[in-house]
Design a protein around this motif. Structure first.
Motif, mmCIF file in Angstrom:
data_model
loop_
_atom_site.group_PDB
_atom_site.id
_atom_site.type_symbol
_atom_site.label_atom_id
_atom_site.label_comp_id
_atom_site.label_asym_id
_atom_site.label_seq_id
_atom_site.Cartn_x
_atom_site.Cartn_y
_atom_site.Cartn_z
ATOM 1 N N LEU A 239 -48.168 30.857 47.618
ATOM 2 C CA LEU A 239 -48.078 29.732 46.690
ATOM 3 C C LEU A 239 -49.478 29.488 46.129
ATOM 4 O O LEU A 239 -50.456 29.463 46.884
ATOM 5 C CB LEU A 239 -47.582 28.498 47.446
ATOM 6 N N PHE A 240 -49.603 29.304 44.811
ATOM 7 C CA PHE A 240 -50.920 29.186 44.198
ATOM 8 C C PHE A 240 -51.092 27.852 43.471
ATOM 9 O O PHE A 240 -50.188 27.377 42.773
ATOM 10 C CB PHE A 240 -51.162 30.324 43.196
ATOM 11 N N PHE A 241 -52.286 27.276 43.652
ATOM 12 C CA PHE A 241 -52.717 26.100 42.897
ATOM 13 C C PHE A 241 -53.975 26.493 42.137
ATOM 14 O O PHE A 241 -54.967 26.893 42.755
ATOM 15 C CB PHE A 241 -53.012 24.927 43.820
ATOM 16 N N VAL A 242 -53.930 26.383 40.817
ATOM 17 C CA VAL A 242 -55.071 26.771 39.985
ATOM 18 C C VAL A 242 -55.524 25.559 39.193
ATOM 19 O O VAL A 242 -54.735 24.963 38.452
ATOM 20 C CB VAL A 242 -54.706 27.913 39.018
ATOM 21 N N CYS A 243 -56.794 25.189 39.354
ATOM 22 C CA CYS A 243 -57.313 24.012 38.651
ATOM 23 C C CYS A 243 -58.748 24.266 38.211
ATOM 24 O O CYS A 243 -59.622 24.528 39.040
ATOM 25 C CB CYS A 243 -57.243 22.772 39.535
ATOM 26 N N GLY A 244 -58.965 24.219 36.911
ATOM 27 C CA GLY A 244 -60.299 24.453 36.387
ATOM 28 C C GLY A 244 -60.302 24.388 34.873
ATOM 29 O O GLY A 244 -59.281 24.090 34.242
ATOM 30 N N PRO A 245 -61.437 24.661 34.248
ATOM 31 C CA PRO A 245 -61.580 24.500 32.795
ATOM 32 C C PRO A 245 -60.695 25.439 31.988
ATOM 33 O O PRO A 245 -60.477 26.590 32.348
ATOM 34 C CB PRO A 245 -63.068 24.815 32.559
ATOM 35 N N GLU A 261 -60.523 34.148 17.695
ATOM 36 C CA GLU A 261 -60.118 34.419 19.079
ATOM 37 C C GLU A 261 -61.079 33.713 20.020
ATOM 38 O O GLU A 261 -62.288 33.962 19.989
ATOM 39 C CB GLU A 261 -60.121 35.919 19.361
ATOM 40 N N LEU A 262 -60.545 32.818 20.831
ATOM 41 C CA LEU A 262 -61.375 32.099 21.791
ATOM 42 C C LEU A 262 -61.739 33.018 22.957
ATOM 43 O O LEU A 262 -60.944 33.859 23.356
ATOM 44 C CB LEU A 262 -60.635 30.870 22.323
ATOM 45 N N PRO A 263 -62.927 32.845 23.530
ATOM 46 C CA PRO A 263 -63.287 33.647 24.706
ATOM 47 C C PRO A 263 -62.413 33.252 25.900
ATOM 48 O O PRO A 263 -61.887 32.136 25.941
ATOM 49 C CB PRO A 263 -64.750 33.277 24.948
ATOM 50 N N PRO A 264 -62.230 34.140 26.856
ATOM 51 C CA PRO A 264 -61.405 33.811 28.020
ATOM 52 C C PRO A 264 -61.949 32.584 28.753
ATOM 53 O O PRO A 264 -63.155 32.444 28.935
ATOM 54 C CB PRO A 264 -61.505 35.061 28.893
ATOM 55 N N SER A 265 -61.071 31.701 29.134
ATOM 56 C CA SER A 265 -61.455 30.542 29.934
ATOM 57 C C SER A 265 -61.190 30.832 31.406
ATOM 58 O O SER A 265 -60.555 31.834 31.753
ATOM 59 C CB SER A 265 -60.644 29.311 29.510
ATOM 60 N N PHE A 266 -61.659 29.948 32.277
ATOM 61 C CA PHE A 266 -61.387 30.097 33.711
ATOM 62 C C PHE A 266 -59.881 30.152 33.949
ATOM 63 O O PHE A 266 -59.372 31.030 34.645
ATOM 64 C CB PHE A 266 -62.010 28.935 34.487
ATOM 65 N N MET A 267 -59.157 29.204 33.344
ATOM 66 C CA MET A 267 -57.717 29.124 33.577
ATOM 67 C C MET A 267 -57.000 30.378 33.090
ATOM 68 O O MET A 267 -56.182 30.962 33.812
ATOM 69 C CB MET A 267 -57.154 27.881 32.886
ATOM 70 N N SER A 268 -57.286 30.802 31.862
ATOM 71 C CA SER A 268 -56.585 31.973 31.329
ATOM 72 C C SER A 268 -56.906 33.226 32.140
ATOM 73 O O SER A 268 -56.035 34.077 32.352
ATOM 74 C CB SER A 268 -56.941 32.187 29.860
ATOM 75 N N SER A 269 -58.153 33.342 32.611
ATOM 76 C CA SER A 269 -58.535 34.501 33.427
ATOM 77 C C SER A 269 -57.773 34.524 34.746
ATOM 78 O O SER A 269 -57.235 35.554 35.160
ATOM 79 C CB SER A 269 -60.039 34.495 33.686
ATOM 80 N N MET A 270 -57.715 33.360 35.425
ATOM 81 C CA MET A 270 -57.042 33.309 36.723
ATOM 82 C C MET A 270 -55.544 33.587 36.583
ATOM 83 O O MET A 270 -54.949 34.312 37.392
ATOM 84 C CB MET A 270 -57.269 31.942 37.389
ATOM 85 N N LEU A 271 -54.923 33.023 35.562
ATOM 86 C CA LEU A 271 -53.494 33.256 35.374
ATOM 87 C C LEU A 271 -53.222 34.725 35.046
ATOM 88 O O LEU A 271 -52.199 35.283 35.465
ATOM 89 C CB LEU A 271 -52.962 32.352 34.258
ATOM 90 N N GLY A 272 -54.150 35.348 34.324
ATOM 91 C CA GLY A 272 -54.014 36.773 34.044
ATOM 92 C C GLY A 272 -54.107 37.608 35.307
ATOM 93 O O GLY A 272 -53.325 38.560 35.496
ATOM 94 N N TYR A 273 -55.044 37.267 36.179
ATOM 95 C CA TYR A 273 -55.175 37.989 37.456
ATOM 96 C C TYR A 273 -53.898 37.852 38.286
ATOM 97 O O TYR A 273 -53.409 38.831 38.870
ATOM 98 C CB TYR A 273 -56.352 37.449 38.266
ATOM 99 N N LEU A 274 -53.366 36.629 38.369
ATOM 100 C CA LEU A 274 -52.169 36.407 39.179
ATOM 101 C C LEU A 274 -50.975 37.167 38.624
ATOM 102 O O LEU A 274 -50.163 37.707 39.391
ATOM 103 C CB LEU A 274 -51.864 34.906 39.263
ATOM 104 N N LYS A 275 -50.856 37.237 37.314
ATOM 105 C CA LYS A 275 -49.776 38.004 36.712
ATOM 106 C C LYS A 275 -49.894 39.479 37.087
ATOM 107 O O LYS A 275 -48.898 40.126 37.454
ATOM 108 C CB LYS A 275 -49.807 37.847 35.192
ATOM 109 N N ASP A 276 -51.118 39.998 37.040
ATOM 110 C CA ASP A 276 -51.339 41.400 37.390
ATOM 111 C C ASP A 276 -51.076 41.666 38.869
ATOM 112 O O ASP A 276 -50.737 42.790 39.250
ATOM 113 C CB ASP A 276 -52.774 41.813 37.040
ATOM 114 N N LEU A 277 -51.224 40.637 39.687
ATOM 115 C CA LEU A 277 -50.988 40.774 41.122
ATOM 116 C C LEU A 277 -49.518 40.579 41.491
ATOM 117 O O LEU A 277 -49.158 40.633 42.665
ATOM 118 C CB LEU A 277 -51.845 39.763 41.896
ATOM 119 N N GLY A 278 -48.691 40.333 40.494
ATOM 120 C CA GLY A 278 -47.260 40.208 40.748
ATOM 121 C C GLY A 278 -46.799 38.824 41.129
ATOM 122 O O GLY A 278 -45.681 38.654 41.639
#
Length: 320
Positions: A239-245, A261-278
Motif C-alpha cells: 500500500l503506498f502513500f505519496v505526498c510531495g510537490p 512541457e513542464l519538467p517532471p515534478s516529485f509527484m509525477s516522478s514517483m507515480l511513474g516509478y510505481l506504475k513501472d513497478l506494477g
C-alpha cells in the motif's frame, strides 16, 4: 451515508507550545479546551488570515490587488488522534523577487511570529489522505514516499497506526534538500527504535555537499525506482502513500495553452516509478502539495503544504 460524515466545525484554540523543526519550519501545539476532537490521522484544518490584527492591512492590500477575498489556508495535522493536543507543522514561505507573484501572507506569521498563548480560530477536520481500515487489514506493508513538508500527514498516520494497531509494517522514504531541512528527524529515529520490526525510514538528500551529513544510512540524491525496489520486496502487493510537490492546476493549464512541457515534478516522478513497478492505482493514496516555484501562473493564496484537494475544492466553490 450522510449520517456518518464528520461535521466540519470552527474551534477556538490557543498555542500551548511551539517547536522548531527546521530553520524554516515550526510545529504549533494547539490547546482546544473541552472540545471533542473527531479527526483521522492525515486530516488537515484551515486557518483564515482575516482574524489576525497584524495582517489586517496586508489582507486589505492583497484583496484590492487581486480583486478577490483571501481564502483560508490549509495545514495538515502533524498530531494524531491519540494525542492530547492537535498540532500543525508550518513551513515558512519566502518571497522570491521576480518569481513569487505576491508576498506570502499567513505562513511567516505562524512560523516566525506566533508565541505561546496566541489564540486563533481553526476550522476542521477533513481530507482524503488517510489510512482506511479495510486497507490496513488487507495489506502487510504500507510505504510512504514523501518530500519536504509532504511528510506531515504521513507522520501522523505512521505514529498513530504503530501505537494503536498491530501487524502493519511502515516504510518511509523521505527526500529533502539538506540534512537541516529534515523535519521530525529525531521522532522518526525514536519510532524506529520503539518499533524495529514495524517501521523503517530512509532519508535522501538532493543538494547536501557535506560528507558528514551522510551518516546512519542517509543516502545522497533523489528517491528512485531502484531505491523503492530496494526497500519494498513486493511493490505490487504493498500500500503506498505519496505526498510531495507537484505542478499546480494553473501551471498545468498554462502549459497546455502555450503548448509547453513542464519538467517532471516529485509527484509525477514517483507515480511513474510505481506504475513501472506494477503498482495499481487502487493501492496508491496521493496528495500533492502546492509548490513554491518560479512561476507567475501560481496564485500565492495557498500555503506551501496545502493539500491540492483543498485548493481545487476552494477554486470550484468560487466558480459556483
Amino acid at each position: 451515508m450522510a449520517k456518518n460524515r464528520r461535521k466540519i466545525k470552527e474551534l477556538e484554540v490557543m498555542v500551548a507550545e511551539t517547536i522548531d523543526e527546521a530553520h524554516d519550519t515550526v510545529t504549533l501545539l494547539l490547546f482546544t479546551g473541552n472540545d471533542t476532537l473527531d479527526y483521522q490521522a492525515g486530516h488537515f484544518l484551515t486557518i483564515s488570515p482575516h482574524q489576525f490584527e497584524a495582517l489586517e492591512r496586508w489582507v486589505d492590500y492583497l484583496e484590492d490587488l487581486k480583486g478577490k477575498k483571501e481564502p483560508p489556508r490549509a495545514y495538515s495535522l502533524s498530531s494524531s488522534p491519540d494525542e492530547k493536543y492537535i498540532a500543525i507543522t508550518v513551513k515558512e514561505e519566502r518571497y522570491i523577487k521576480g518569481s513569487t507573484p505576491y508576498p506570502p501572507l499567513l505562513s511567516p506569521i505562524l512560523a516566525k511570529r506566533t508565541s505561546i498563548g496566541t489564540k486563533m480560530i481553526v476550522t476542521g477536520f477533513t481530507g482524503p489522505f488517510t489510512l482506511k481500515e479495510e486497507d490496513r487489514l488487507s495489506h502487510d506493508h504500507a510505504v510512504h514516499i514523501c518530500a519536504g513538508s509532504g511528510v506531515v500527514p504521513c507522520y501522523s498516520i505512521i505514529k498513530h497506526d504503530l501505537r494503536m494497531n498491530e501487524r502493519l509494517k511502515h516504510t518511509l522514504l523521505f527526500s529533502n534538500k539538506h540534512r537541516e531541512d529534515i523535519i521530525f528527524h529525531r521522532e522518526f529515529d525514536d519510532l524506529k527504535r520503539e518499533f524495529p520490526d514495524r517501521f523503517d525510514v530512509v532519508h535522501t538528500l538532493t543538494r547536501e555537499e557535506s560528507p558528514k551529513a551522510f551518516q546512519n544510512g542517509i543516502r545522497k540524491g533523489r528517491i528512485t525506482e531502484e531505491l523503492i525496489r530496494e526497500f519494498v520486496d513486493a511493490p505490487e502487493e504493498a500500500l503506498f502513500f505519496v505526498c510531495g510537490p507537484d505542478h499546480d492546476i494553473w501551471s498545468k493549464r498554462a502549459a497546455r495553452e502555450s503548448d509547453e512541457e513542464l519538467p517532471p515534478s516529485f509527484m509525477s516522478s514517483m507515480l511513474g516509478y510505481l506504475k513501472d513497478l506494477g503498482v495499481t492505482k487502487d493501492k496508491i493514496t496521493k496528495e500533492a502539495v502546492a509548490m513554491q516555484q518560479a512561476s507567475l501562473r501560481t496564485p500565492e493564496r495557498y500555503a506551501i503544504g496545502t493539500p491540492r484537494g483543498a485548493i481545487e475544492k476552494a477554486e470550484k466553490a468560487k466558480v459556483k
